[in-house]
Design an enzyme around this catalytic site. Structure first.
Site, PDB file in Angstrom:
ATOM      1  N   ASP A  99       0.866  -1.176   0.000  1.00  0.00           N
ATOM      2  CA  ASP A  99       0.000   0.000   0.000  1.00  0.00           C
ATOM      3  C   ASP A  99       0.911   1.237   0.000  1.00  0.00           C
ATOM      4  O   ASP A  99       1.798   1.342   0.866  1.00  0.00           O
ATOM      5  CB  ASP A  99      -0.862  -0.006   1.275  1.00  0.00           C
ATOM      6  CG  ASP A  99      -2.281   0.493   1.006  1.00  0.00           C
ATOM      7  OD1 ASP A  99      -3.234  -0.142   1.474  1.00  0.00           O
ATOM      8  OD2 ASP A  99      -2.408   1.513   0.297  1.00  0.00           O
ATOM      9  N   GLU A 257      -6.255   3.988  -6.059  1.00  0.00           N
ATOM     10  CA  GLU A 257      -7.534   4.173  -5.374  1.00  0.00           C
ATOM     11  C   GLU A 257      -8.010   5.556  -5.790  1.00  0.00           C
ATOM     12  O   GLU A 257      -7.396   6.561  -5.426  1.00  0.00           O
ATOM     13  CB  GLU A 257      -7.395   4.107  -3.854  1.00  0.00           C
ATOM     14  CG  GLU A 257      -8.761   4.189  -3.178  1.00  0.00           C
ATOM     15  CD  GLU A 257      -8.724   4.692  -1.761  1.00  0.00           C
ATOM     16  OE1 GLU A 257      -7.855   5.494  -1.420  1.00  0.00           O
ATOM     17  OE2 GLU A 257      -9.576   4.269  -0.973  1.00  0.00           O
ATOM     18  N   HIS A 330     -11.326  -2.728   3.189  1.00  0.00           N
ATOM     19  CA  HIS A 330     -11.223  -2.429   4.626  1.00  0.00           C
ATOM     20  C   HIS A 330     -11.965  -1.153   5.011  1.00  0.00           C
ATOM     21  O   HIS A 330     -12.033  -0.802   6.200  1.00  0.00           O
ATOM     22  CB  HIS A 330      -9.746  -2.305   4.995  1.00  0.00           C
ATOM     23  CG  HIS A 330      -9.085  -1.171   4.292  1.00  0.00           C
ATOM     24  ND1 HIS A 330      -8.869  -1.146   2.923  1.00  0.00           N
ATOM     25  CD2 HIS A 330      -8.628   0.007   4.738  1.00  0.00           C
ATOM     26  CE1 HIS A 330      -8.301  -0.013   2.578  1.00  0.00           C
ATOM     27  NE2 HIS A 330      -8.142   0.706   3.654  1.00  0.00           N
ATOM     28  N   ASP A 331     -12.495  -0.442   3.988  1.00  0.00           N
ATOM     29  CA  ASP A 331     -13.243   0.795   4.254  1.00  0.00           C
ATOM     30  C   ASP A 331     -14.742   0.628   4.085  1.00  0.00           C
ATOM     31  O   ASP A 331     -15.496   1.582   4.312  1.00  0.00           O
ATOM     32  CB  ASP A 331     -12.818   1.887   3.249  1.00  0.00           C
ATOM     33  CG  ASP A 331     -11.406   2.354   3.445  1.00  0.00           C
ATOM     34  OD1 ASP A 331     -10.804   2.797   2.452  1.00  0.00           O
ATOM     35  OD2 ASP A 331     -10.905   2.261   4.580  1.00  0.00           O
TER      36      ASP A 331
HETATM   37  O1  TEU Z   1      -9.437   5.719   1.718  1.00  0.00           O
HETATM   38  C1  TEU Z   1      -9.808   6.868   0.977  1.00  0.00           C
HETATM   39  C2  TEU Z   1     -11.233   7.140   1.191  1.00  0.00           C
HETATM   40  O2  TEU Z   1     -11.810   8.037   0.647  1.00  0.00           O
HETATM   41  C3  TEU Z   1     -11.884   6.264   2.182  1.00  0.00           C
HETATM   42  O3  TEU Z   1     -11.576   6.942   3.377  1.00  0.00           O
HETATM   43  C4  TEU Z   1     -13.346   6.099   1.980  1.00  0.00           C
HETATM   44  O4  TEU Z   1     -13.864   7.009   1.084  1.00  0.00           O
HETATM   45  C5  TEU Z   1     -14.029   6.354   3.266  1.00  0.00           C
HETATM   46  O5  TEU Z   1     -13.322   5.659   4.254  1.00  0.00           O
HETATM   47  C6  TEU Z   1     -15.458   5.831   3.186  1.00  0.00           C
HETATM   48  O6  TEU Z   1     -16.012   5.998   4.461  1.00  0.00           O
HETATM   49  C7  TEU Z   1      -8.051   5.547   1.874  1.00  0.00           C
HETATM   50  C8  TEU Z   1      -7.842   4.312   2.742  1.00  0.00           C
HETATM   51  O7  TEU Z   1      -8.387   3.172   2.076  1.00  0.00           O
HETATM   52  C9  TEU Z   1      -8.527   4.563   4.070  1.00  0.00           C
HETATM   53  O8  TEU Z   1      -8.456   3.405   4.898  1.00  0.00           O
HETATM   54  C10 TEU Z   1      -7.832   5.737   4.756  1.00  0.00           C
HETATM   55  O9  TEU Z   1      -8.524   6.048   5.947  1.00  0.00           O
HETATM   56  C11 TEU Z   1      -7.855   6.974   3.835  1.00  0.00           C
HETATM   57  O10 TEU Z   1      -7.490   6.704   2.489  1.00  0.00           O
HETATM   58  C12 TEU Z   1      -6.803   7.968   4.324  1.00  0.00           C
HETATM   59  O11 TEU Z   1      -5.517   7.419   4.069  1.00  0.00           O
END
Ligand code: TEU
Ligand code: CA
Length: 568
Positions: A99, A257, A330-331
Site C-alpha cells: 500500500d 484508489e 477495509h473501508d
Molecule cells: O481511503 C480513501 C477514502 O476516501 C476512504 O476513506 C473512503 O472514502 C471512506 O473511508 C469511506 O467511508 C483511503 C484508505 O483506504 C482509508 O483506509 C484511509 O482512511 C484513507 O485513504 C486515508 O488514508
C-alpha cells in the site's frame, strides 16, 4: 481484444494485516501470521496479495498515517519477517503489492515534524501551508473527510496546514519537486526489494489546484473539495513522471484508489498509451447508499442504480483502460450484509454476489473474509469501535443532536469501516482461531458457523464457490478479455450481462432478490451448444422455464457466433 497482461488475468486478495492472523499471541495480526496462512491462499488460487500498510504510523488511522515509509512497525514484525513473506510468496507463485500512501503522512513523520518547526524549515514546503484570512479564518472552507475543517493552524497567528482526512494526516505538497523525488526514490527501493507493485491510496487527490478557494458548504458546514481536486489535470503529469522515474522497465503493477474520479479521467489514467496507472478502483457504486450525512444513513443500494453504474464503467473501460473490481475492502461494510441476505439465503446470496463481480471485465479483488461469507458485526456500543472515522462520526452526529444515538448506532452497524476489520474467522476455536490472546477488536459472534475450517472441506461452501470462480477466470480468456454487453437492463431484480470473445459467449445471470424472478434466456442459448459452467442452485428451473430461484446465479457458456444482447 485488449493487450494481454499478467495483471489482467489474475485475482487479487486484500489482507488487512491487523485482523488476518496473530502468530505471537498479542491479539494483533502480523506478518509471520500471513506467512503461516500462505498455504491457504495458494490453495484458494489467488495470484496476488495486496497488503495494507505495515509501516510505523502515528496510530490514528490504522496505518494510513505513515511515520516511516521504509521500515516495518514492530507490532507486525521485522523487515526480515517481511522479506521472508515476500520470498515465500514468490516461491509459491504469488505476487505482492504494498500500500503506497503518499497523499499524506502522519503528523509524527520526521518530515512533518521538521516542516512544522517553523517557516524557515528546509522541509516547510514538503507540506501545504497557507496564511489564514482576516479575523483568524482558515484559508478556505474545505472540510476533512473524518470531520471538521481541512485546515489546522500551527499556533496563534501562525499559518495553517492542509489535511484532507484528519489533522493527524497532513497532506504532502506534490507541487514540490524535492518531495516527489523523495517519494520516487522510496518506491524504487521497495521495488528493488522485489515488491511487485503498489495499491496507491487516494492517488486521485495528490494534485491540489493552485487556488484552493471556498466551495458550496454541505450539511457539515464545510465544502468537500475531493471532486474538484480529482479533476485537476495536473494529476496526469505527476502520474507520468512517476511512471518514467520509477516504473518504466519493471514488470510491476499499479492500482490507483481513485475516489471522486469520473469515467473519462479513468480512461485517460488507465490507457496504457498514456503511461500513468495500470488500473484503478472507482467508488461510484460504493457511494450509492450515501446521503447528506455522508454514509451515516439507513439508505440501501438499489439494484437498478448498481446496474446503471457498473454497466457504464464496464462499457467505458471495455476497449481502453482497466478497472479493479470489488464489492468489499477495509473501508466498506460487508457487501453480503449490504446487498445479500445474512439469514436463510446467506450462502446462496454470497455466491451470487461473487459470481456477479468475478465474471465482469477487470481484475477482481477479494477482501479477507469475503470468500467465506463474513458479514457485518452487530455492534451494540461505540466502545466496540476502533476506527476513528466511526468514533468521531458517532460523537459528532449525536452530540450535535443531528442524529439520535440509537439511529446512529444503527447507521454504524450498517455502514462503518469496523465491519470489515473484525478478525478473520479461521475456525470455531475461541476467537475464531485468529489469536489465542484477547483480540484488538471483537470477533463476530457468528464465527462458529462462518469460518474457513468448516467450509474448506465442504464442496458446496462459499469458499469452494470462490475457488471455482478463480479457476474459471484462469481457464477462460472470454472472462478476462471478452467484450461486455449489458442484458435485460431494465430488470429491477436481476443483473445479467454477456461477455463475448472469438467464438465464445458467456451469459451471466444473477437474481439479487429473495424471490423467484424471470429473465429471458438470450437468443441462441437454448441450444445444445450451451454449457452450464456454474449454478448456485440445485434443481434449477432456469434453462427450462427462465425462472431464477431466490439469489440464483448461473453462468452459461455458448460456443458459436454471438447474437448480441437481444432477447431470444
Ligand atoms: O481511503 C480513501 C477514502 O476516501 C476512504 O476513506 C473512503 O472514502 C471512506 O473511508 C469511506 O467511508 C483511503 C484508505 O483506504 C482509508 O483506509 C484511509 O482512511 C484513507 O485513504 C486515508 O488514508
Ligand atoms: Ca501478533
Amino acid at each position: 481484444m485488449q493487450e494481454p497482461r499478467w495483471w489482467k488475468e489474475c485475482v487479487v486478495y486484500q489482507i488487512y494485516p491487523k485482523s488476518f492472523f496473530d502468530s505471537n499471541s498479542d491479539g494483533i495480526g502480523d506478518i509471520p501470521g500471513i506467512t503461516e496462512k500462505l498455504e491457504y491462499l495458494k490453495w484458494l488460487g489467488v495470484d496476488v496479495l495486496w497488503i495494507c500498510p505495515v509501516y510505523p504510523s502515528g496510530g490514528f488511522d490504522n496505518g494510513y498515517d505513515i511515520s516511516d515509509y521504509e521500515s516495518i512497525a514492530g507490532q507486525y514484525g521485522t523487515m526480515e519477517d517481511f522479506e521472508k513473506l515476500l520470498r515465500t510468496c514468490h516461491d509459491c507463485g504469488i505476487k505482492v503489492l504494498l500500500d503506497l500512501v503518499v497523499n499524506h503522512t502522519s503528523d509524527r513523520h520526521p518530515w512533518f515534524m521538521s516542516s512544522q518547526s517553523g517557516t524557515t524549515s528546509p522541509e516547510r514546503d514538503l507540506y501545504i501551508w497557507r496564511e489564514g484570512r482576516e479575523n483568524a479564518e482558515a484559508p478556505s472552507n474545505w472540510g476533512a473527510l473524518f470531520g471538521g475543517p481541512a485546515w489546522t493552524q500551527e499556533g496563534p497567528g501562525g499559518q495553517y496546514y492542509l489535511h484532507l482526512f484528519s489533522p493527524r494526516q497532513p497532506d504532502l505538497n506534490w507541487g514540490n519537486e524535492q518531495l516527489r523525488q523523495r517519494i520516487y526514490a522510496m518506491m524504487s527501493r521497495w521495488l528493488d526489494r522485489g515488491v511487485d507493485g503498489f495499491r496507491m491510496d487516494v492517488i486521485s487527490l495528490i494534485a491540489k489546484p493552485g487556488e484552493m478557494a471556498d466551495g458550496p458548504a454541505g450539511l457539515s458546514g464545510y465544502y468537500d473539495p475531493r471532486a474538484q481536486i480529482a479533476a485537476n489535470p495536473e494529476l496526469h503529469g505527476y502520474l507520468r513522471e512517476m511512471r518514467s522515474s520509477v516504473l518504466d522497465g519493471r514488470d510491476v503493477v499499479t492500482v490507483g484508489e481513485a475516489s471522486a474520479i469520473g469515467l473519462e479521467q479513468a480512461r485517460v489514467i488507465t490507457d496504457p498509451d498514456n503511461g500513468e496507472l495500470d488500473m484503478l478502483f472507482q467508488f461510484e457504486h460504493m457511494d450509492l447508499d450515501g446521503g447528506e450525512t455522508f454514509k451515516w444513513t439507513d439508505r440501501a443500494i438499489q439494484l437498478p442504480d448498481l446496474k446503471r453504474v457498473m454497466d457504464r464503467w464496464q462499457q467505458g473501460l471495455d476497449t481502453v483502460g482497466w478497472g479493479a473490481l470489488f464489492w468489499n475492502n477495509h473501508d466498506q461494510p460487508r457487501m453480503l450484509s449490504r446487498m445479500g441476505d445474512e439469514g436463510r439465503f446467506r450462502e446462496t446470496s454470497a455466491k451470487m454476489l461473487a459470481t456477479c463481480l468475478h465474471m465482469m471485465k477487470g481484475t477482481p479483488f477479494i477482501y479477507q473474509g469475503e470468500e467465506i461469507g463474513m458479514t457485518n458485526m452487530p455492534f451494540s456500543h461505540v466502545n466496540q469501535l476502533r476506527d476513528n472515522e466511526s468514533i468521531q462520526a458517532f460523537w459528532h452526529y449525536t452530540r450535535s443532536g443531528m442524529i439520535p444515538e440509537q439511529d446512529m448506532m444503527q447507521y454504524i452497524r450498517l455502514k462503518c469501516r469496523d465491519n470489515a476489520r473484525t478478525p478473520m474467522q479461521w475456525s470455531a476455536q475461541p476467537q475464531a482461531g485468529f489469536t489465542d490472546a484477547v483480540p484488538w477488536m471483537d470477533v463476530n459472534p457468528n464465527y462458529p458457523d462462518v469460518n474457513v475450517q468448516e467450509q474448506r472441506g465442504r464442496p458446496d461452501s462459499i469458499l469452494a464457490w470462490y475457488r471455482s470462480l478463480i479457476d474459471l477466470r484462469h481457464r477462460h480468456a472470454v472472462i478476462v478479455y471478452g467484450d461486455y454487453t449489458p442484458y435485460d437492463s431494465d430488470n429491477p431484480h436481476v443483473y445479467a450481462y454477456l461477455r463475448s470473445l472469438d467464438n465464445q459467449t458467456l451469459f451471466v445471470c444473477c437474481n439479487f432478490s429473495a424471490s423467484p424472478r424471470t429473465c429471458t434466456l438470450p437468443r441462441g442459448f437454448d441450444g445444445s451448444n450451451v454449457t452450464v459452467l456454474l449454478d448456485n442452485t440445485a434443481d434449477s428451473e432456469y434453462l427450462s422455464h427462465s425462472l431464477l430461484a431466490p439469489y440464483e446465479s448461473i453462468i452459461l457458456l455458448k460456443e458459436g457466433p454471438h447474437h448480441g444482447a437481444t432477447h431470444s
